[in-house]
Design a protein around this motif. Structure first.
Motif, PDB file in Angstrom:
ATOM      1  N   GLY A  21       0.738  -1.172  -0.343  1.00 12.22           N
ATOM      2  CA  GLY A  21       0.464   0.349   0.340  1.00 12.22           C
ATOM      3  C   GLY A  21       0.521   1.221  -0.183  1.00 12.22           C
ATOM      4  O   GLY A  21       1.828   1.321   0.597  1.00 12.22           O
ATOM      5  N   PHE A  43       3.928  -0.118  -4.527  1.00 15.52           N
ATOM      6  CA  PHE A  43       3.345   1.495  -4.668  1.00 15.52           C
ATOM      7  C   PHE A  43       4.533   2.350  -3.582  1.00 15.52           C
ATOM      8  O   PHE A  43       4.990   2.024  -3.229  1.00 15.52           O
ATOM      9  N   GLY A  76       3.200   1.714  -8.947  1.00 13.40           N
ATOM     10  CA  GLY A  76       2.421   2.803  -8.887  1.00 13.40           C
ATOM     11  C   GLY A  76       2.641   4.206  -8.069  1.00 13.40           C
ATOM     12  O   GLY A  76       4.248   3.440  -7.021  1.00 13.40           O
ATOM     13  N   GLY A  78       1.762   6.995  -4.843  1.00 13.31           N
ATOM     14  CA  GLY A  78       0.365   7.702  -3.739  1.00 13.31           C
ATOM     15  C   GLY A  78       0.308   8.520  -3.422  1.00 13.31           C
ATOM     16  O   GLY A  78       1.049   9.140  -2.918  1.00 13.31           O
ATOM     17  N   TRP A 107      -2.576   6.437  -7.431  1.00 12.17           N
ATOM     18  CA  TRP A 107      -3.459   6.375  -6.201  1.00 12.17           C
ATOM     19  C   TRP A 107      -3.600   7.345  -5.541  1.00 12.17           C
ATOM     20  O   TRP A 107      -2.872   7.984  -5.236  1.00 12.17           O
ATOM     21  N   SER A 109      -6.486   9.093  -2.267  1.00 13.17           N
ATOM     22  CA  SER A 109      -6.836   9.230  -1.421  1.00 13.17           C
ATOM     23  C   SER A 109      -6.992  10.583  -0.459  1.00 13.17           C
ATOM     24  O   SER A 109      -6.928  11.556  -0.760  1.00 13.17           O
ATOM     25  N   PHE A 134      -6.462   3.790  -9.403  1.00 11.87           N
ATOM     26  CA  PHE A 134      -6.885   4.019  -8.141  1.00 11.87           C
ATOM     27  C   PHE A 134      -7.246   4.687  -7.268  1.00 11.87           C
ATOM     28  O   PHE A 134      -6.609   5.093  -6.781  1.00 11.87           O
ATOM     29  N   GLN A 136      -8.533   5.575  -3.225  1.00  5.88           N
ATOM     30  CA  GLN A 136      -8.858   4.086  -1.360  1.00  5.88           C
ATOM     31  C   GLN A 136     -10.323   4.535  -1.058  1.00  5.88           C
ATOM     32  O   GLN A 136     -10.958   5.838  -0.577  1.00  5.88           O
ATOM     33  N   ILE A 156     -10.277   0.448  -4.251  1.00  8.18           N
ATOM     34  CA  ILE A 156      -9.273  -0.243  -2.562  1.00  8.18           C
ATOM     35  C   ILE A 156     -10.395  -0.153  -1.211  1.00  8.18           C
ATOM     36  O   ILE A 156     -10.339   0.602  -1.152  1.00  8.18           O
TER      37      ILE A 156
END
Ligand SMILES: Cc1cc2nc3c(=O)[nH]c(=O)nc-3n(C[C@H](O)[C@H](O)[C@H](O)COP(=O)(O)O)c2cc1C
Length: 358
Positions: A21, A43, A76, A78, A107, A109, A134, A136, A156
């Motif tokens: 993660g 990631f 990736g 994030g 990613w 979030s 992606f 989350q 996710i």
């Protein structure tokens, strides 16, 4: 690798559906590259960092994976949405840095304007669909928006067991995964499960619940490739399950208070958390925290860790962690299939009882 195949492994061409993660301050280029090298997907966290720091972590990943500059990089990056959304933050520059590096995934979030960042990625990626997005989520409602409105490539689903930040009132994965899958179209994007995962048996159970893969954070903190310190790793090794608590203590102590509403973080309980719960004056708490960081004092510093912490007891290279999880998972899946041993399999009109052969 055991050859576990899901729609997630097919999307990214992976040998196992295991992801390390995004972990601000902990997942850099070495961890991401080693997880990918082992057949999973790694990631790097952009987190609170600078573009220079980001570039050096990506260069490290490139050199470990032996991928020439400009060629697609199978890791990736994030981003914390709220960091991109701070006044005067160079959000587009930060996202462009990842797109320039030709990474396979981004990613996102914990932001209020994730749709805006997704649009930026779609408008600026090298070719349509080159960068898998992606997102989350921590609830069914968020999953529906991510899939129906934002058309993300991967969801996710983060349970309340997860280390680091997440919903202060979220569900456990055992509830969240089936709830999300029940409302998404059958041909919808892969849903990965994140939170509290420590071993392959848990992964097998999440795959049988319908998840297409899993995300582990805390377990990878216990690899030499993570950016956690030895003191932080030792704290995780000695911690019991009950030591992992949801709290805002550390965000107050280190002054990172821009999180969207309803978000707190799961970390190891120590005197910083206790002071916060007792209502100790914030300036005193901060002073003690800063001192604790200076002295590397495990009773004061921040150690994010998920609810699976009680099941983790050793430091292992990231590649070995992925391989071990993959093997344990396939063993559990095979053992689970044996529970069906008395069920007859019809072949060529004859009835074949697998157990009767033993
Ligand atoms: C040290 C640490 C930092 C984290 N930082 C981020 C982050 O920057 N962005 C994010 O979306 N999630 C972050 N998370 C959450 C992870 O991506 C993941 O959901 C979580 O680690 C899974 O739970 P587990 O730690 O119990 O395996 C972090 C988790 C940890 C442990």
């Amino acid at each position: 690798m055991s050859g576990i195949t899901t729609k997630f492994t097919q999307l990214l061409g992976l040998r196992t559906p295991i992801v390390s993660g995004v972990m601000a301050g902990a997942s850099g280029g070495a961890l991401a590259a080693e997880v990918t090298r082992a057949g999973g997907f790694g990631f790097i966290a952009f987190g609170y960092g600078s573009i220079e720091k980001f570039r050096s972590e990506v260069a490290l990943a490139r050199s470990i994976l032996k991928v020439q500059p400009q060629l697609p990089l199978p890791i990736g990056i994030g981003y914390l949405g709220w960091q991109l959304e701070l006044p005067n933050a160079p959000a587009e520059e930060c996202l462009s840095a990842a797109l320039d590096e030709n990474v396979q995934a981004i990613w996102l979030s914990f932001g209020k304007r994730l749709h805006q960042w997704i649009k930026y990625i779609r408008d600026h990626e090298r070719s349509a669909g080159a960068t898998k997005v992606f997102v989350q989520v921590t609830s069914v409602e968020e999953a529906l928006v991510a899939v129906n409105d934002w058309k993300v490539d991967v969801v996710i689903a983060q349970g309340t067991e997860a280390g680091g930040h997440g919903s202060s009132s979220g569900s456990t994965l055992l509830t969240l995964i089936p709830e999300i899958l029940a409302v998404l179209p059958k041909d919808g994007p892969p849903v990965l499960a994140a939170g509290g995962i420590a071993n392959g048996a848990q992964i097998a159970s999440l795959l049988t619940l319908g998840a297409s893969g899993v995300v582990l954070g805390t377990r990878f903190l216990l690899s030499p490739e993570s950016l956690y310190s030895n003191t932080q790793r030792q704290a995780i090794i000695t911690a019991r399950t009950a030591s992992s608590v949801r709290t805002m203590a550390f965000d107050h102590a280190r002054n990172t208070l821009g999180w969207p509403e309803g978000i707190d973080g799961r970390a190891l309980r120590n005197s910083t958390v206790e002071d916060f719960e007792k209502g100790v004056d914030i300036d005193i708490m901060r002073r003690k925290f800063v001192e604790g960081v200076k002295n590397d004092d495990p009773d004061r510093i921040l150690v994010w860790a998920g609810a699976g912490v009680g099941l983790m007891n050793r430091i292992q290279p990231a590649k070995e962690i992925v391989e071990e999880l993959d093997q344990e998972c396939s063993r559990s899946l095979r053992d689970a299939a044996l529970l069906l041993g008395t069920v007859s399999i019809h072949t060529n009109h004859k009835i074949y009882h697998p157990r009767s052969k033993i």
